[in-house]
Design a protein around this motif. Structure first.
Motif, PDB file in Angstrom:
ATOM      1  N   GLY A 149     -42.863  11.371 -30.189  1.00  0.00           N
ATOM      2  CA  GLY A 149     -41.492  11.733 -29.827  1.00  0.00           C
ATOM      3  C   GLY A 149     -41.388  12.775 -28.739  1.00  0.00           C
ATOM      4  N   TYR A 150     -42.522  13.156 -28.126  1.00  0.00           N
ATOM      5  CA  TYR A 150     -42.535  14.219 -27.116  1.00  0.00           C
ATOM      6  C   TYR A 150     -42.611  13.650 -25.696  1.00  0.00           C
ATOM      7  CZ  TYR A 150     -43.418  17.735 -30.758  1.00  0.00           C
ATOM      8  OH  TYR A 150     -43.320  18.560 -31.844  1.00  0.00           O
ATOM      9  N   ILE A 151     -42.120  14.425 -24.748  1.00  0.00           N
ATOM     10  CA  ILE A 151     -42.342  14.166 -23.322  1.00  0.00           C
ATOM     11  C   ILE A 151     -43.311  15.239 -22.852  1.00  0.00           C
ATOM     12  CG2 ILE A 151     -41.320  14.112 -21.015  1.00  0.00           C
ATOM     13  CD1 ILE A 151     -38.748  13.108 -22.244  1.00  0.00           C
ATOM     14  N   ARG A 152     -44.562  14.877 -22.700  1.00  0.00           N
ATOM     15  CA  ARG A 152     -45.599  15.871 -22.412  1.00  0.00           C
ATOM     16  C   ARG A 152     -45.905  15.929 -20.914  1.00  0.00           C
ATOM     17  NH1 ARG A 152     -47.533  17.124 -27.562  1.00  0.00           N
ATOM     18  NH2 ARG A 152     -47.253  15.489 -29.118  1.00  0.00           N
ATOM     19  N   ARG A 153     -44.878  15.929 -20.099  1.00  0.00           N
ATOM     20  CA  ARG A 153     -45.066  16.007 -18.645  1.00  0.00           C
ATOM     21  C   ARG A 153     -44.074  17.014 -18.086  1.00  0.00           C
ATOM     22  NH1 ARG A 153     -44.547  10.508 -15.865  1.00  0.00           N
ATOM     23  NH2 ARG A 153     -45.821  11.589 -14.331  1.00  0.00           N
ATOM     24  N   THR A 154     -44.434  17.617 -16.975  1.00  0.00           N
ATOM     25  CA  THR A 154     -43.545  18.586 -16.346  1.00  0.00           C
ATOM     26  C   THR A 154     -42.440  17.854 -15.589  1.00  0.00           C
ATOM     27  OG1 THR A 154     -44.863  18.675 -14.312  1.00  0.00           O
ATOM     28  CG2 THR A 154     -45.451  20.199 -16.100  1.00  0.00           C
ATOM     29  N   LEU A 155     -41.330  18.549 -15.374  1.00  0.00           N
ATOM     30  CA  LEU A 155     -40.216  17.940 -14.645  1.00  0.00           C
ATOM     31  C   LEU A 155     -40.609  17.610 -13.211  1.00  0.00           C
ATOM     32  CD1 LEU A 155     -37.134  20.026 -15.902  1.00  0.00           C
ATOM     33  CD2 LEU A 155     -38.033  17.849 -16.756  1.00  0.00           C
ATOM     34  N   SER A 156     -41.481  18.431 -12.617  1.00  0.00           N
ATOM     35  CA  SER A 156     -41.905  18.161 -11.229  1.00  0.00           C
ATOM     36  C   SER A 156     -42.704  16.859 -11.155  1.00  0.00           C
ATOM     37  CB  SER A 156     -42.734  19.332 -10.694  1.00  0.00           C
ATOM     38  OG  SER A 156     -43.894  19.530 -11.492  1.00  0.00           O
ATOM     39  N   ASP A 157     -43.578  16.617 -12.142  1.00  0.00           N
ATOM     40  CA  ASP A 157     -44.331  15.360 -12.158  1.00  0.00           C
ATOM     41  C   ASP A 157     -43.404  14.166 -12.335  1.00  0.00           C
ATOM     42  OD1 ASP A 157     -46.692  16.686 -11.829  1.00  0.00           O
ATOM     43  OD2 ASP A 157     -47.242  16.705 -13.956  1.00  0.00           O
ATOM     44  N   ILE A 158     -42.426  14.316 -13.207  1.00  0.00           N
ATOM     45  CA  ILE A 158     -41.467  13.231 -13.430  1.00  0.00           C
ATOM     46  C   ILE A 158     -40.659  12.978 -12.160  1.00  0.00           C
ATOM     47  CG2 ILE A 158     -39.405  12.567 -14.727  1.00  0.00           C
ATOM     48  CD1 ILE A 158     -40.570  14.058 -17.127  1.00  0.00           C
ATOM     49  N   PRO A 187     -34.384   9.877 -33.551  1.00  0.00           N
ATOM     50  CA  PRO A 187     -34.339  10.977 -34.517  1.00  0.00           C
ATOM     51  C   PRO A 187     -34.294  12.334 -33.833  1.00  0.00           C
ATOM     52  CG  PRO A 187     -36.556  10.087 -34.363  1.00  0.00           C
ATOM     53  CD  PRO A 187     -35.693   9.180 -33.554  1.00  0.00           C
ATOM     54  N   ALA A 188     -33.716  13.303 -34.529  1.00  0.00           N
ATOM     55  CA  ALA A 188     -33.543  14.642 -33.969  1.00  0.00           C
ATOM     56  C   ALA A 188     -34.882  15.238 -33.566  1.00  0.00           C
ATOM     57  CB  ALA A 188     -32.870  15.555 -34.999  1.00  0.00           C
ATOM     58  N   GLY A 189     -34.914  15.821 -32.363  1.00  0.00           N
ATOM     59  CA  GLY A 189     -36.146  16.420 -31.852  1.00  0.00           C
ATOM     60  C   GLY A 189     -36.844  15.565 -30.825  1.00  0.00           C
ATOM     61  N   VAL A 190     -36.399  14.311 -30.659  1.00  0.00           N
ATOM     62  CA  VAL A 190     -37.046  13.421 -29.701  1.00  0.00           C
ATOM     63  C   VAL A 190     -36.771  13.901 -28.281  1.00  0.00           C
ATOM     64  CG1 VAL A 190     -35.116  11.817 -29.436  1.00  0.00           C
ATOM     65  CG2 VAL A 190     -37.445  10.974 -29.173  1.00  0.00           C
ATOM     66  N   GLY A 191     -37.737  13.753 -27.399  1.00  0.00           N
ATOM     67  CA  GLY A 191     -37.587  14.161 -26.012  1.00  0.00           C
ATOM     68  C   GLY A 191     -37.968  15.607 -25.759  1.00  0.00           C
ATOM     69  N   ALA A 192     -38.431  16.306 -26.816  1.00  0.00           N
ATOM     70  CA  ALA A 192     -38.857  17.696 -26.631  1.00  0.00           C
ATOM     71  C   ALA A 192     -40.156  17.746 -25.841  1.00  0.00           C
ATOM     72  CB  ALA A 192     -39.031  18.368 -27.990  1.00  0.00           C
ATOM     73  N   ARG A 193     -40.347  18.878 -25.123  1.00  0.00           N
ATOM     74  CA  ARG A 193     -41.557  19.011 -24.310  1.00  0.00           C
ATOM     75  C   ARG A 193     -42.654  19.802 -25.015  1.00  0.00           C
ATOM     76  NH1 ARG A 193     -38.102  21.139 -19.362  1.00  0.00           N
ATOM     77  NH2 ARG A 193     -36.848  21.746 -21.180  1.00  0.00           N
ATOM     78  N   ASN A 194     -42.304  20.458 -26.117  1.00  0.00           N
ATOM     79  CA  ASN A 194     -43.288  21.202 -26.897  1.00  0.00           C
ATOM     80  C   ASN A 194     -42.742  21.385 -28.298  1.00  0.00           C
ATOM     81  OD1 ASN A 194     -41.524  23.605 -26.757  1.00  0.00           O
ATOM     82  ND2 ASN A 194     -42.221  23.713 -24.619  1.00  0.00           N
ATOM     83  N   LEU A 195     -43.567  21.945 -29.190  1.00  0.00           N
ATOM     84  CA  LEU A 195     -43.172  22.108 -30.578  1.00  0.00           C
ATOM     85  C   LEU A 195     -41.986  23.053 -30.725  1.00  0.00           C
ATOM     86  CD1 LEU A 195     -43.658  21.624 -33.584  1.00  0.00           C
ATOM     87  CD2 LEU A 195     -45.339  23.485 -33.539  1.00  0.00           C
TER      88      LEU A 195
END
Length: 486
Positions: A149-158, A187-195
């Motif tokens: 459920g995480y986005i583990r990339r920086t906004l600059s890379d995206i 579900p709640a919390g999806v799209g977060a970049r970290n815990l």
């Protein structure tokens, strides 16, 4: 300068049959059944089920084998295939039927075509009012969400990937704005970049209470102190009581750190473990049985055997018929070898598991892991006079149903250590005692590795602190500081 010379040397190589046997031994029950099904489909000389009049059939097959040894030469004049292929004169339409009965059974189990996690998010995205550019960015962000459920990339890379792959030129601020929309999806919390962000999103979704508001402050303003369990610093920072802190932490502990894992959908395939062995205690004696699915009824095709025998007795011969005989003999030999390999597999599995059961008899009678004796692969290999690799193949992929649950066989293997009396004890036994001591500790003052080493030493297991740390990590138990509770 090039030189040529002769050299004699001895080398040991496995035959193709031996390699296939090793592969069969390694297969668990379900995979073994698929392998049998595949072999029956590929080899028409192999048939399932019990064969009638086995003695006469085996005699005919043995005689046929004697007549067609590998060293024998077959003259084309000795073969006539016409007498055995006369059915080819029957038109195809006479052998086909378009009638289907309601009793017909389809053996294939279809898979449910459910909705993937990504599609689940995209379906929700369609309910938001977004411009064309925002929708493209949002779709790309959803596609970047991993299974947790995480986005583990920086906004600059995206931003760079959007420009190169989607021809969408935008800014980090714009992506950040759209990301907030994606983070509103379930579900709640999806799209977060970290815990930290994941927990914060979930807390902001919850009903506002004093506990949740304090939990939000802890996550947003003192996440580092919270993860390191510096509770005194948290008490001072927010000027709260231990009871308030305990209630806030309780709110945080009920959050989901992996929101993607909560999506079940309707396309998840449940894998079931099929035990390859079963151990029962009958009148105080251990009883071992091999799963019956590992002992299928197979036999060599009578039709193919009769063909081979008939070719020899025929008067008219041809070159093509010689090729037919070679083909049939290969299939018959392969079928007989496969049946023999299955019998060897059964024997190997049973002998190996019997040796393991006898070695760990005390454990199987009591179910107490502290009764597990030190046992390595070589111990069993020496016991049954087989290679260590064979025992490894049995242990690594097979399960046994015991009165104490279904266990992976390799779990019964462990190294040995000396106790204070000079006796060999299993490392599994020490780990079990270590786990029990940690479970019974005072969570307000958890025991350090040094203290745990002292307790084990008092119990008769003199091991070093670093060894305690290694066993604790293998048991997936955190350090004392992270086990602390208020």
């Amino acid at each position: 300068m090039l030189k040529q010379h002769l050299q004699f040397k001895l080398s040991q190589k496995l035959s193709p049959q031996q390699i296939q046997l090793m592969k069969l031994i390694q297969l668990p029950t379900q995979a073994f059944e698929q392998r049998i099904k595949q072999e029956i489909e590929e080899n028409p000389a192999l048939e399932g089920g019990k064969e009638t009049a086995e003695s006469d059939f085996d005699d005919d097959l043995d005689n046929s084998k004697d007549d067609f040894d590998d060293n024998d030469t077959i003259d084309a004049e000795d073969i006539n295939v016409d007498d055995y292929l006369s059915d080819d004169e029957i038109p195809d339409y006479r052998t086909q039927s378009n009638n289907y009965s309601s009793d017909d059974e389809d053996k294939n189990v279809p898979y449910a075509s459910g909705t993937s996690f990504t599609q689940h998010l995209l379906n929700q995205l369609n309910t938001y009012r977004l411009s064309e550019e925002e929708h493209d960015i949002a779709e790309f962000l959803v596609g970047s969400v991993d299974e947790s459920g995480y986005i583990r990339r920086t906004l600059s890379d995206i931003m760079d990937d959007l420009a190169f792959t989607q021809n969408v030129f935008t800014t980090e601020d714009k992506i950040g704005s759209v990301l907030k929309t994606v983070q509103q999806l379930d579900p709640a919390g999806v799209g977060a970049r970290n815990l930290k962000e994941c927990l914060s999103i979930q807390l902001h979704r919850k009903e506002k209470t004093p506990d949740t508001e304090l939990a939000i402050k802890i996550i947003d303003e003192a996440f580092d102190q919270f993860t390191k369990k510096h509770y005194q610093k948290l008490l001072q920072k927010f000027d709260i009581t231990e009871l308030q802190l305990r209630d806030a932490i309780n709110e945080i502990e009920h959050l989901n750190p992996k929101p993607g894992g909560s999506y079940a959908g309707n396309n998840r395939i449940v894998e079931h473990v099929v035990p390859d062995f079963a151990i029962k205690i009958v009148d105080g004696v251990l009883d071992l049985t091999l799963n019956g699915r590992n002992a299928p009824e197979l036999h060599v095709s009578r039709e193919y055997s009769n063909m081979l025998k008939g070719y020899k007795e025929a008067k008219d011969k041809s070159k093509s018929q010689k090729d037919a005989v070679v083909f049939i003999k290969q299939k018959l030999d392969a079928a007989k070898w496969f049946i023999e390999a299955i019998k060897q597999r059964q024997q190997t599995l049973f002998v190996t598991m019997s040796a393991i059961m006898d070695y760990q008899k005390e454990y199987f009678l009591t179910g107490d892991e502290r009764n597990l004796k030190p046992m390595i692969l070589k111990d069993i290999a020496d016991e049954i006079n087989m290679d260590v690799s064979t025992v490894s193949r049995v242990a690594n992929s097979k399960y046994v149903d015991t009165p104490y649950g279904t266990k992976l066989i390799k779990e019964f293997f462990s190294e040995s250590m000396k106790n204070d009396q000079g006796e060999d004890v299993s490392t599994r036994e020490i780990k079990k005692i270590l786990e029990t001591v940690i479970e019974e500790e005072d969570k307000k003052k958890p025991l350090t590795d040094e203290t745990l080493a002292g307790i084990l030493k008092d119990k008769g297991y003199p091991i070093a602190r670093r060894t305690v740390a290694k066993y604790r990590e293998q048991l997936d138990i955190p350090v004392a500081r992270l086990r602390k509770k208020i």
